[in-house]
Write an enzyme that holds these catalytic residues in place. Structure first.
Site, PDB file in Angstrom:
ATOM      1  CG  PHE A  55      -1.759   1.304   1.031  1.00  0.00           C
ATOM      2  CD1 PHE A  55      -3.112   1.281   0.257  1.00  0.00           C
ATOM      3  CD2 PHE A  55      -1.571   2.495   1.830  1.00  0.00           C
ATOM      4  CE1 PHE A  55      -3.899   2.187   0.078  1.00  0.00           C
ATOM      5  CE2 PHE A  55      -2.396   3.623   1.685  1.00  0.00           C
ATOM      6  CZ  PHE A  55      -3.503   3.451   0.734  1.00  0.00           C
TER       7      PHE A  55
ATOM      8  CG  ASP B 134       5.694   3.597   1.892  1.00  0.00           C
ATOM      9  OD1 ASP B 134       5.642   4.127   3.038  1.00  0.00           O
ATOM     10  OD2 ASP B 134       4.433   3.390   1.383  1.00  0.00           O
TER      11      ASP B 134
ATOM     12  CE  LYS C 136      -0.962   5.661   7.889  1.00  0.00           C
ATOM     13  NZ  LYS C 136      -0.491   4.751   6.553  1.00  0.00           N
TER      14      LYS C 136
HETATM   15  C1  LIG Z   1      -0.763   5.289   5.222  1.00  0.00           C
HETATM   16  C2  LIG Z   1       0.095   4.757   4.204  1.00  0.00           C
HETATM   17  C3  LIG Z   1       0.490   5.392   3.056  1.00  0.00           C
HETATM   18  C4  LIG Z   1      -0.491   6.773   2.516  1.00  0.00           C
HETATM   19  O1  LIG Z   1      -0.365   7.812   3.349  1.00  0.00           O
HETATM   20  P1  LIG Z   1      -1.485   8.987   3.150  1.00  0.00           P
HETATM   21  O2  LIG Z   1      -0.830   9.914   4.167  1.00  0.00           O
HETATM   22  O3  LIG Z   1      -2.827   8.171   3.570  1.00  0.00           O
HETATM   23  O4  LIG Z   1      -1.489   9.746   1.735  1.00  0.00           O
HETATM   24  C5  LIG Z   1       1.458   5.053   2.065  1.00  0.00           C
HETATM   25  N1  LIG Z   1       2.175   3.939   2.535  1.00  0.00           N
HETATM   26  C6  LIG Z   1       2.022   3.361   3.589  1.00  0.00           C
HETATM   27  C7  LIG Z   1       2.970   2.167   3.959  1.00  0.00           C
HETATM   28  C8  LIG Z   1       0.833   3.777   4.462  1.00  0.00           C
HETATM   29  O5  LIG Z   1       0.724   3.037   5.473  1.00  0.00           O
END
Ligand SMILES: *Cc1c(COP(=O)(O)O)cnc(C)c1O
Length: 395
Positions: free
Chosen positions: A134, A219, A248
Site C-alpha cells: 500500500f 515506504d 503518519k
Molecule cells: C498510510 C500509508 C500511505 C499513504 O499515506 P497517506 O498519508 O494516506 O497519503 C502510504 N504508504 C503506507 C505504507 C501507508 O501505511
C-alpha cells in the site's frame, strides 16, 4: 448535538468514501478517546498509526501552541529554522540523507517516484513494487499499490509499474532489467497484513538496484518514528536504502510527510522539478520536532520494544484459548493477529466494549498502540478481546 445528528450531517454533506465506525470522537488523551456521549475508549490503533506517541501529547501540543502564535506558514521561497532543524533531526536518525517535506504519505511517495525517474542515468522508467503493498491513493501511488481492488474503475493507470510477489527473490530477479528506475517496498507491509520483508529479500533488492543503477526506496510511512522499535523499519536490517518516505506518526497528529534521499541523489531535484505549497511549514515542523524530542526524552523507543514484546506474548496466550487465532506476528508495536476467519465483527464488538482495534485484509486484526502504552493498558485491551472471543461466533 448527539451522535445521530452528527451521523445524519455526514449523510447529507460528507462524501461517503470511508467505512466509518458509528461513533463521534470529541477528545483524545494519550491512549484514550472520548465520544460525544462521554464514553471512554481504549485506543489500540491511534489515528491509523498517526498518533504514534498518543493523542495530544503534551509536548506536541505545547510546541504547536507556541509555534502557532509565532508563524504558522511561510512559503518555501524563504528559509525557516523549524524546517532546517527537523531535516537535521531526521537525517541524523537515519542515513544522513536530505529531506523534502510534504503533507501526506502519498505525497512523500510521489516525490520518491518522481525522484527515481528524474535521477536514474539512462532515463529508466520502471518501478517495481510488491503485491499487497500500500503506497497511497494518488494516481501514481495507487498504481504503485499492488492491490487490484484499489485500481478498479481508475484505468488507465500511469505506465511503467511492475508487481512482484513480496519476499520472492526469484520473481524480483526475473522482473529486473536495465529499465528499472526503482524498487519501492514497505519494510513491513502494513495494510497488506503486517508482513515483514526477509533480510535476504532486502539484500537482494539492494544488490539488484546497485547493479542496475536503480533506487531502493522504502515506504516507511507506517513504520517510521519508532513504530517498530527503531526509528525506521530499515534499521532492523543490514541494508541502507537510497530513499525513505515517512508521514503518519511524524507530526504527532499534524499533517506532514517527508522524503529523505541520499544527498547525491537528492541533488537531482533542482528548483522547478518538485514542490509543495504547504510542505514543511513551520507549524508542521514544530510539531514533528516535538515528536522526535518526546520520543528521546521519554525513552519511547525502549518502551515500544518492551511493550511490543509484552503485547505479542499476551496475545499469543490468547491463541492457546481460541483456535480462531492462527498466530501473532510483527515488530515493536506493529502487531498483526492472523485469524482463521474474518475479523470485522470482532472489531465492532471490541468497540462496543470500549476498545479500538483494526482489521485489515479481512482476517488480520491489528494492534498498533502508541509508544506511550503501559502494561496495564495492554492487559485491559487483551482482557476485552478475550471477552469478545469468549462470546464465540464472531461472524
Ligand atoms: C498510510 C500509508 C500511505 C499513504 O499515506 P497517506 O498519508 O494516506 O497519503 C502510504 N504508504 C503506507 C505504507 C501507508 O501505511
Amino acid at each position: 448535538m448527539n451522535t445521530q445528528e452528527v451521523l445524519s450531517m455526514f449523510d447529507d454533506y460528507v462524501i461517503a468514501n470511508y467505512g466509518r465506525l458509528p461513533k463521534v470522537i470529541t477528545k483524545g488523551e494519550n491512549n484514550k478517546l472520548f465520544d460525544l456521549e462521554g464514553n471512554e475508549i481504549l485506543d489500540m490503533f491511534p489515528g491509523w498509526a498517526v498518533s504514534g506517541i498518543g493523542h495530544c501529547h503534551p509536548k506536541v501540543v505545547k510546541a504547536i501552541q507556541q509555534q502557532a502564535a509565532k508563524l504558522l506558514h511561510i512559503d518555501n521561497t524563504f528559509y525557516t529554522v523549524e524546517q532546517g532543524k527537523l531535516a537535521k533531526l531526521l537525517s541524523e536518525r537515519a542515513f544522513g540523507g536530505k529531506c523534502f517535506f510534504c503533507n501526506s504519505g502519498a505525497e512523500a511517495n510521489e516525490a520518491a517516484l518522481k525522484l527515481a525517474r528524474r535521477h536514474t542515468p539512462r532515463q529508466q522508467y520502471k518501478i517495481i513494487t510488491a503485491e499487497k503493498s500500500f503506497h497511497g491513493r494518488t494516481f501514481a501511488t495507487l498504481t504503485a499499490t499492488g492491490q487490484s481492488k484499489c485500481h478498479e474503475g481508475f484505468q488507465p493507470l500511469p505506465a511503467g509499474f511492475v508487481y512482484v510477489p513480496f519476499n520472492d527473490i526469484d520473481a524480483l530477479q526475473e522482473a529486473f532489467d536495465d529499465e528499472v528506475a526503482a524498487v519501492m517496498i514497505e519494510p513491513i507491509q502494513g495494510e497488506g497484513g503486517v508482513h515483514e520483508a526477509t533480510p535476504e529479500y532486502m539484500q537482494t533488492i539492494r544488490d539488484l538496484c546497485d547493479a542496475n543503477g536503480a533506487l531502493m526506496i522504502l515506504d516507511e510511512v507506517q513504520t517510521c518514528m519508532g513504530r517498530t522499535g527503531r526509528w525506521f523499519g530499515y534499521q532492523h536490517y543490514e541494508v541502507v536504502p537510497d530513499v525513505i518516505t515517512m508521514a503518519k506518526a511524524l507530526g504527532g497528529g499534524v499533517a506532514v510527510g517527508a522524503m529523505m534521499a541520499r544527498p547525491d541523489i537528492a541533488a537531482s531535484l533542482v528548483p522547478g522539478t518538485h514542490a509543495s505549497t504547504f510542505g514543511g511549514n513551520s507549524l508542521a515542523c514544530a510539531a514533528s520536532i516535538a515528536v522526535v524530542e518526546a520520543i528521546e526524552e521519554d525513552n519511547l523507543l525502549d518502551n515500544a520494544n518492551v511493550m511490543g514484546r509484552y503485547t505479542r506474548e499476551k496475545l499469543a496466550q490468547l491463541k492457546e484459548k481460541y483456535p480462531i487465532i492462527d498466530h501473532v506476528r510483527g515488530k515493536g508495536l506493529m502487531i498483526g493477529i492472523q485469524l482463521t476467519m474474518p475479523g470485522a465483527a470482532i472489531v465492532s464488538r471490541c468497540l462496543e466494549k470500549g476498545l479500538r482495534v483494526n482489521c485489515t485484509q479481512e482476517t488480520v486484526l491489528r494492534f498498533m498502540p502508541s509508544m506511550t502504552v503501559t502494561s496495564e493498558e495492554v492487559d485491559r485491551a487483551v482482557a476485552i478481546l478475550d471477552e469478545v472471543l469468549a462470546q464465540g461466533e464472531t461472524s
